[in-house]
Design a protein around this motif. Structure first.
Motif, mmCIF file in Angstrom:
data_model
loop_
_atom_site.group_PDB
_atom_site.id
_atom_site.type_symbol
_atom_site.label_atom_id
_atom_site.label_comp_id
_atom_site.label_asym_id
_atom_site.label_seq_id
_atom_site.Cartn_x
_atom_site.Cartn_y
_atom_site.Cartn_z
ATOM 1 N N ASP A 98 0.822 -1.214 0.000
ATOM 2 C CA ASP A 98 0.000 0.000 0.000
ATOM 3 C C ASP A 98 0.853 1.259 0.000
ATOM 4 O O ASP A 98 0.496 2.257 -0.616
ATOM 5 C CB ASP A 98 -0.932 0.015 1.212
ATOM 6 C CG ASP A 98 -2.066 -0.981 1.094
ATOM 7 O OD1 ASP A 98 -2.246 -1.540 -0.009
ATOM 8 O OD2 ASP A 98 -2.774 -1.214 2.089
ATOM 9 N N THR A 114 0.252 6.640 10.578
ATOM 10 C CA THR A 114 -0.659 5.537 10.281
ATOM 11 C C THR A 114 -1.389 5.077 11.544
ATOM 12 O O THR A 114 -2.606 4.854 11.531
ATOM 13 C CB THR A 114 0.112 4.355 9.664
ATOM 14 O OG1 THR A 114 0.734 4.787 8.451
ATOM 15 C CG2 THR A 114 -0.802 3.185 9.370
ATOM 16 N N SER A 117 -3.932 7.678 12.670
ATOM 17 C CA SER A 117 -5.136 7.703 11.838
ATOM 18 C C SER A 117 -6.055 6.527 12.128
ATOM 19 O O SER A 117 -7.249 6.560 11.806
ATOM 20 C CB SER A 117 -4.758 7.687 10.356
ATOM 21 O OG SER A 117 -4.285 6.400 9.965
ATOM 22 N N GLY A 118 -5.496 5.473 12.721
ATOM 23 C CA GLY A 118 -6.274 4.278 12.997
ATOM 24 C C GLY A 118 -6.509 3.405 11.788
ATOM 25 O O GLY A 118 -7.263 2.435 11.853
ATOM 26 N N LYS A 119 -5.859 3.722 10.669
ATOM 27 C CA LYS A 119 -6.063 2.976 9.427
ATOM 28 C C LYS A 119 -4.785 2.223 9.064
ATOM 29 O O LYS A 119 -3.991 2.665 8.240
ATOM 30 C CB LYS A 119 -6.470 3.931 8.306
ATOM 31 C CG LYS A 119 -7.794 4.645 8.580
ATOM 32 C CD LYS A 119 -8.144 5.621 7.457
ATOM 33 C CE LYS A 119 -9.464 6.334 7.744
ATOM 34 N NZ LYS A 119 -9.798 7.322 6.684
ATOM 35 N N LEU A 120 -4.601 1.080 9.691
ATOM 36 C CA LEU A 120 -3.420 0.272 9.456
ATOM 37 C C LEU A 120 -3.608 -0.622 8.226
ATOM 38 O O LEU A 120 -4.719 -1.081 7.961
ATOM 39 C CB LEU A 120 -3.140 -0.624 10.657
ATOM 40 C CG LEU A 120 -2.321 -0.062 11.821
ATOM 41 C CD1 LEU A 120 -3.025 1.134 12.445
ATOM 42 C CD2 LEU A 120 -2.080 -1.145 12.874
ATOM 43 N N ASP A 122 -2.913 -4.363 6.504
ATOM 44 C CA ASP A 122 -3.030 -5.660 7.174
ATOM 45 C C ASP A 122 -1.827 -5.924 8.069
ATOM 46 O O ASP A 122 -1.965 -6.439 9.189
ATOM 47 C CB ASP A 122 -3.150 -6.788 6.142
ATOM 48 C CG ASP A 122 -4.453 -6.732 5.368
ATOM 49 O OD1 ASP A 122 -5.476 -6.330 5.955
ATOM 50 O OD2 ASP A 122 -4.456 -7.091 4.171
ATOM 51 N N LEU A 140 -6.049 -1.262 17.996
ATOM 52 C CA LEU A 140 -5.892 -1.401 16.552
ATOM 53 C C LEU A 140 -5.336 -2.753 16.120
ATOM 54 O O LEU A 140 -5.302 -3.039 14.922
ATOM 55 C CB LEU A 140 -4.959 -0.305 16.025
ATOM 56 C CG LEU A 140 -5.392 1.148 16.261
ATOM 57 C CD1 LEU A 140 -4.313 2.103 15.755
ATOM 58 C CD2 LEU A 140 -6.723 1.420 15.579
ATOM 59 N N SER A 376 -3.308 -5.648 11.692
ATOM 60 C CA SER A 376 -4.516 -4.873 11.945
ATOM 61 C C SER A 376 -5.636 -5.756 12.494
ATOM 62 O O SER A 376 -5.837 -6.888 12.029
ATOM 63 C CB SER A 376 -4.980 -4.200 10.652
ATOM 64 O OG SER A 376 -6.277 -3.645 10.809
ATOM 65 N N ASN A 378 -8.536 -5.401 11.834
ATOM 66 C CA ASN A 378 -9.514 -5.534 10.751
ATOM 67 C C ASN A 378 -9.092 -6.542 9.685
ATOM 68 O O ASN A 378 -9.826 -6.762 8.724
ATOM 69 C CB ASN A 378 -9.750 -4.171 10.096
ATOM 70 C CG ASN A 378 -10.388 -3.171 11.054
ATOM 71 O OD1 ASN A 378 -11.257 -3.533 11.846
ATOM 72 N ND2 ASN A 378 -9.941 -1.929 10.993
#
Length: 569
Positions: A98, A114, A117-120, A122, A140, A376, A378
């Motif tokens: 990414d 990163t 922002s909380g948007k890691l 994978d 996170l 992550s 997520n």
């Protein structure tokens, strides 16, 4: 916390006898063994650790890139190279990069942003445990406790066990395993003097032993312009490295002055056990003050790189053969200065300890490792499994790759090695060279010493006799990747393997205390700025005393008390 960690350790070290099961939030079973048609529910152990997905699994990563590394062949890229193709073909893992960031501050800033922002992605490998704990405390990260237990290979299990629980503790937060730990050899934390022995020989100078000897050698190199008109006596840290390693980053700091501090019996950046139940922070000691005064004097005399602290890459003048001395761990003199040998095949870099005036070798010792693969929360379960398999595959197969392409291009590369791997290899490779053993003696699948067999098969092609006093003339650079590894082991690790360290200094802790999570960043900034200003002559040595007072009052005393409590426990 102790109870939780003990329970977690017992679970992870149970072994690989459990049958794999699908995570409760995994809607599909996408794995099978590459050699068997069975589903993953029938697999266990190394079959599961090296299983292949039925369908492609995309793994999104953020990646650090060394801008000086030019080893990728033309047409290859960060997301399409021998390592990514291997993962695709062998395991059906599709790596998607990414973003990338350059080593050093650029990468640290990217990781910090990163996480904020909380948007890691994978997965990504962070180079400071505080990044891991920050991400974990923010909710996170994926709890990999169970998946790691199921998917660790037998080699990874043995390497983890070799740390006696330290690696697991470092990779855990509040009793849960939230990262894959970096496990490096103990010698990574022991920094040595790297010096141009051919320059010493040209001037008929002995190998320096003490701090004053190092000063004399540096001055002689400059006076005689052995590196040309811009000869640098002693390299120093760049803008991306530090004057010394610390308890949080305790290894791999090329260009720091760690051996000089050690010879002065100073251990800045470490929490020291005073032997009476109390602790102290090594940076604020009198011996650190004396060491900084010495380094400031060297800089004033022109012995240290005039661009110390501002140079983009500490290796630039070393690789250009303008520098006669630098400090760093065992691998810095093979991997860290590769272009030096390409530019001058006679560059005889040799590694030695620096002794105190009373002939003692003092060295700080590192934690198990300084980087962590974080995942992550997520990430889909199949993606988490894929990252486990990527890690297992690197541990098992690193020696089979064409290492003329730097292994740093391997996605989510996070080194795992037995703590004594380099010492073991040094001793055994000498036996192979002398005909006392045969390379096939080391052909042991899933060996704890994962690169030993591959190195044993190569060593006779790379190193020629005589073997009693190895120098650059003994080595062939025909396969430069093999040369770099074997030079690092046989020259760089020789001091650690063959010379007893008189005083090994461990930090009381290598992790952050609760107060550090809120106050350490400011304290460390104050420390770094003060230290560099003193070395560069921008502040007098007397400013050190004010720094100590401010450090103590702005949270240092509070943190010291917390570390003292850890010592009691």
């Amino acid at each position: 916390m102790k109870k939780n960690m003990a329970m977690l350790l017992s679970v992870v070290l149970l072994g690989l006898t459990l049958t794999a099961c699908t995570s409760s939030n995994d809607s599909s079973n996408n794995l099978k063994a590459s050699s068997q048609p069975d589903s993953s529910s029938q697999l266990s152990g190394d079959d599961l650790a090296f299983s292949k997905f039925d369908k492609p699994v995309d793994v999104h990563i953020g990646m650090v890139v060394d801008p000086t590394d030019k080893t990728l062949p033309e047409g290859d890229s960060v997301s399409n190279n021998q390592y990514t193709r291997y993962l695709k073909e062998k395991y059906n893992i599709n790596v998607i990069v990414d973003w990338t960031a350059a080593t050093g501050n650029d990468f640290k800033q990217k990781v910090s942003l990163t996480i904020a922002s909380g948007k890691l992605p994978d997965g990504m490998v962070v180079d400071d445990r505080s990044f891991m704990t920050k991400a974990a405390s923010s909710g996170l990260l994926y709890d990999i406790t169970d998946i790691f237990q199921q998917y660790q290979s037998s080699q990874v299990k043995d390497i983890m066990a070799s740390t006696e629980g330290r690696a697991l503790e470092n990779a855990s937060y509040k009793g849960k395993m939230v990262a894959l730990p970096n496990i490096t050899v103990d010698t990574d934390g022991v920094h040595v003097l790297w010096i141009r022995k051919d320059w010493l020989d040209k001037l008929q100078l002995p190998v320096p032993k003490t701090v004053s000897d190092v000063e004399k050698a540096a001055k002689a190199f400059i006076d005689n312009k052995l590196g040309g008109d811009k000869t640098i006596g002693i390299a120093g840290p760049s803008k991306n490295t530090f004057p010394y390693s610390t308890f949080l980053v305790s290894s791999n700091n090329m260009g720091g002055f760690d051996p000089i501090f050690g010879a002065m019996d100073a251990y800045p950046g470490y929490w020291l056990d005073n032997g009476d139940g109390s602790v102290s922070y090594g940076t604020i000691s009198d011996n650190t003050r004396k060491s900084l005064a010495l380094l400031a004097d060297w800089y004033k005399k022109g012995l240290i790189d005039p661009e110390v602290g501002t140079r983009d890459n500490v290796g630039d003048p070393i690789n250009a053969n303008q520098t006669g001395i630098f400090f760093g761990p065992w691998w810095n003199g093979g991997y860290g200065n590769g272009d030096s040998f390409k530019n001058d095949p006679t560059a005889n870099w040799q590694a030695y300890p620096v002794y105190s005036d009373d002939n003692k070798w003092n060295a700080h010792m590192k934690t198990t490792g300084s980087t962590y693969t974080i995942i992550s929360k997520n990430a889909k379960p199949d993606v988490v499994k894929a990252i486990m398999i990527m890690n297992n595959a690197l541990v098992r197969d690193e020696a089979t790759f064409d290492l003329s392409v730097a292994v740093g291009w391997y996605p989510l590369r996070n080194v795992m090695a037995a703590a004594n791997e380099t010492e073991y290899e040094y001793v055994e490779l000498l036996k192979v060279l002398k005909g006392e053993t045969d390379p096939e003696d080391y052909n042991k699948p899933n060996s704890l010493y994962k690169l030993m067999y591959a190195d044993a098969k190569k060593v006779r092609d790379v190193i020629k006799p005589p073997y009693d006093d190895l120098n650059v003339s003994n080595f062939s650079t025909a396969n430069f990747g093999d040369f770099q590894r074997l030079y690092s082991i046989m020259i760089g690790d020789r001091p650690f393997t063959t010379i007893p360290i008189d005083k090994k200094v461990f930090s009381v802790t290598y992790n952050q205390t609760p107060t550090m999570e809120t106050k350490w960043a400011n304290l460390k900034k104050m420390e770094d700025e003060t230290v560099m200003k003193i070395i560069l002559g921008q502040a007098s040595i007397d400013s050190f005393d004010k720094f100590v007072k401010d450090w103590k009052s702005q949270g240092g005393d509070e943190i010291t008390a917390e570390v003292a409590e850890l010592l009691k426990k």
